[in-house]
Motif scaffolding. Structure first.
Motif, PDB file in Angstrom:
ATOM      1  N   UNK A 116      -9.899   7.084  -1.263  1.00  0.00           N
ATOM      2  CA  UNK A 116      -8.554   6.886  -0.603  1.00  0.00           C
ATOM      3  C   UNK A 116      -7.934   8.111   0.040  1.00  0.00           C
ATOM      4  N   UNK A 117      -6.743   8.011   0.598  1.00  0.00           N
ATOM      5  CA  UNK A 117      -6.391   8.844   1.586  1.00  0.00           C
ATOM      6  C   UNK A 117      -4.852   9.162   1.179  1.00  0.00           C
ATOM      7  N   UNK A 118      -4.531   9.298  -0.078  1.00  0.00           N
ATOM      8  CA  UNK A 118      -3.240   9.464  -0.546  1.00  0.00           C
ATOM      9  C   UNK A 118      -2.657  10.722  -0.068  1.00  0.00           C
ATOM     10  N   UNK A 169       3.351  -3.090   3.731  1.00  0.00           N
ATOM     11  CA  UNK A 169       2.986  -4.435   3.137  1.00  0.00           C
ATOM     12  C   UNK A 169       1.599  -4.799   3.802  1.00  0.00           C
ATOM     13  N   UNK A 170       0.805  -5.201   2.768  1.00  0.00           N
ATOM     14  CA  UNK A 170      -0.614  -5.590   3.113  1.00  0.00           C
ATOM     15  C   UNK A 170      -0.700  -7.208   3.033  1.00  0.00           C
ATOM     16  N   UNK A 175       0.705  -1.334   0.128  1.00  0.00           N
ATOM     17  CA  UNK A 175       0.074  -0.091   0.117  1.00  0.00           C
ATOM     18  C   UNK A 175       1.175   1.214   0.160  1.00  0.00           C
ATOM     19  N   UNK A 176       0.914   2.166  -1.140  1.00  0.00           N
ATOM     20  CA  UNK A 176       1.820   3.138  -1.231  1.00  0.00           C
ATOM     21  C   UNK A 176       1.143   4.508  -1.204  1.00  0.00           C
ATOM     22  N   UNK A 212      -5.141   0.656   3.469  1.00  0.00           N
ATOM     23  CA  UNK A 212      -5.939   0.642   2.467  1.00  0.00           C
ATOM     24  C   UNK A 212      -6.423   2.017   1.764  1.00  0.00           C
ATOM     25  N   UNK A 213      -5.564   2.983   1.903  1.00  0.00           N
ATOM     26  CA  UNK A 213      -5.715   4.340   1.872  1.00  0.00           C
ATOM     27  C   UNK A 213      -4.956   4.667   0.598  1.00  0.00           C
ATOM     28  N   UNK A 214      -4.022   3.837   0.106  1.00  0.00           N
ATOM     29  CA  UNK A 214      -3.071   4.392  -0.904  1.00  0.00           C
ATOM     30  C   UNK A 214      -3.279   3.649  -2.259  1.00  0.00           C
TER      31      UNK A 214
END
Length: 287
Positions: free
Chosen positions: A258-260, A279-280, A16-17, A23-25
């Motif tokens: 999302x919260x990028x 890492x998810x 997740x980047x 889970x926001x990226x």
């Protein structure tokens, strides 16, 4: 009768980047220890993951590099992309990779060598040095007419625009406010074949300085959740023209839930583009 395809099992993670929240990226699939895979195998797997990008880590060919990466979308290989650069570096560090230079990774890609700063040993917060733009300049009026139609905006709402090409061929568009950016309802057929990134400033005192959205109008039209390559080009454009301070944070993915958060900092001759990586999913994959 079809011939059998040899299958190998390799370490695999999904990262997740660009978000501090789970889970926001932008998710990235990473195959570690990818030596021996053909380009066709890589492309087939990237098509199957159906993520915007999948990367494959390999031993470097350039002696200055710590590792080599190949980056694939579901339909093609890319020379460079932002969130795959950070996610791949995170996966490499987490798997035990040790950079030659403390706190600095050198990633080899089809676009050349990319420097990546690591604020900690496990690669939680990373930033890459924005690569030079291979095309930067004005956008033709007939293309801007298509962009305006694709964004559902009058032509005069596009305050400025520029080609921002650093691998992906982005057209950057500046609007008057973040509110205008968030209100866009894209018409993909109207801008077919173009990759368009839109930027608008938040009011003073907001948690982030800019709102960003990126639209890709190719065979699989979509809005990208968080886009490192576009933010890198946009940072060079905005800071270079005096429209942005030397350090700022951009929000992206808001409309997609999302919260990028993309952190930009100009440091001497370099502009660093960074964010959180986590890492998810981890395990193995049979290819």
């Amino acid at each position: 009768m079809t011939s059998e395809i040899p299958v190998s099992t390799r370490p695999f993670v999904q990262v997740d980047v660009f978000s501090p929240e789970p889970f926001g990226g932008n998710p990235l699939a990473v195959v570690l220890e990818a030596s021996g895979l053909t380009a066709a195998q890589m492309q087939r797997f990237a098509n199957w993951t159906n993520l915007s990008e999948t990367t494959f880590l390999l031993r470097p060919e350039d002696p200055r590099a710590d590792y080599r990466v190949r980056i694939f979308t579901p339909t093609e290989e890319l020379p460079f992309a932002g969130h795959p650069t950070l996610g791949s570096a995170h996966a490499w560090l987490e798997a035990g990779g040790k950079p030659r230079q403390e706190g600095m990774l050198i990633q080899e890609s089809a676009a050349g060598l990319v420097r990546i700063k690591a604020d900690d040993d496990d690669g939680g917060r990373l930033a890459f040095a924005a690569p030079d733009l291979t095309r930067f300049g004005p956008v033709a009026e007939h293309e801007l007419d298509r962009v305006a139609a694709g964004l559902g905006l009058p032509r005069e709402a596009l305050l400025d625009a520029a080609w921002l090409v650093n691998g992906p061929e982005w057209i950057g568009v500046l609007l008057g406010s973040a509110e205008q950016v968030l209100a866009i309802q894209p018409n993909y057929p109207a801008m077919a074949g173009l990759a368009v990134g839109v930027i608008g400033p938040h009011p003073d005192g907001a948690a982030t300085e800019f709102e960003v959205r990126t639209f890709i109008s190719d065979e699989l039209p979509c809005e990208d959740p968080v886009t490192g390559s576009f933010n890198a080009g946009a940072a060079q454009w905005l800071i270079g023209s005096g429209r942005a301070p030397s350090s700022y944070t951009a929000a992206q993915g808001t409309v997609l839930g999302r919260t990028g958060r993309v952190h930009v900092e100009a440091d001497g001759e370099d502009i660093w583009v960074g964010g959180e990586c986590t890492t998810r999913i981890s395990g193995t994959i049979s290819i």
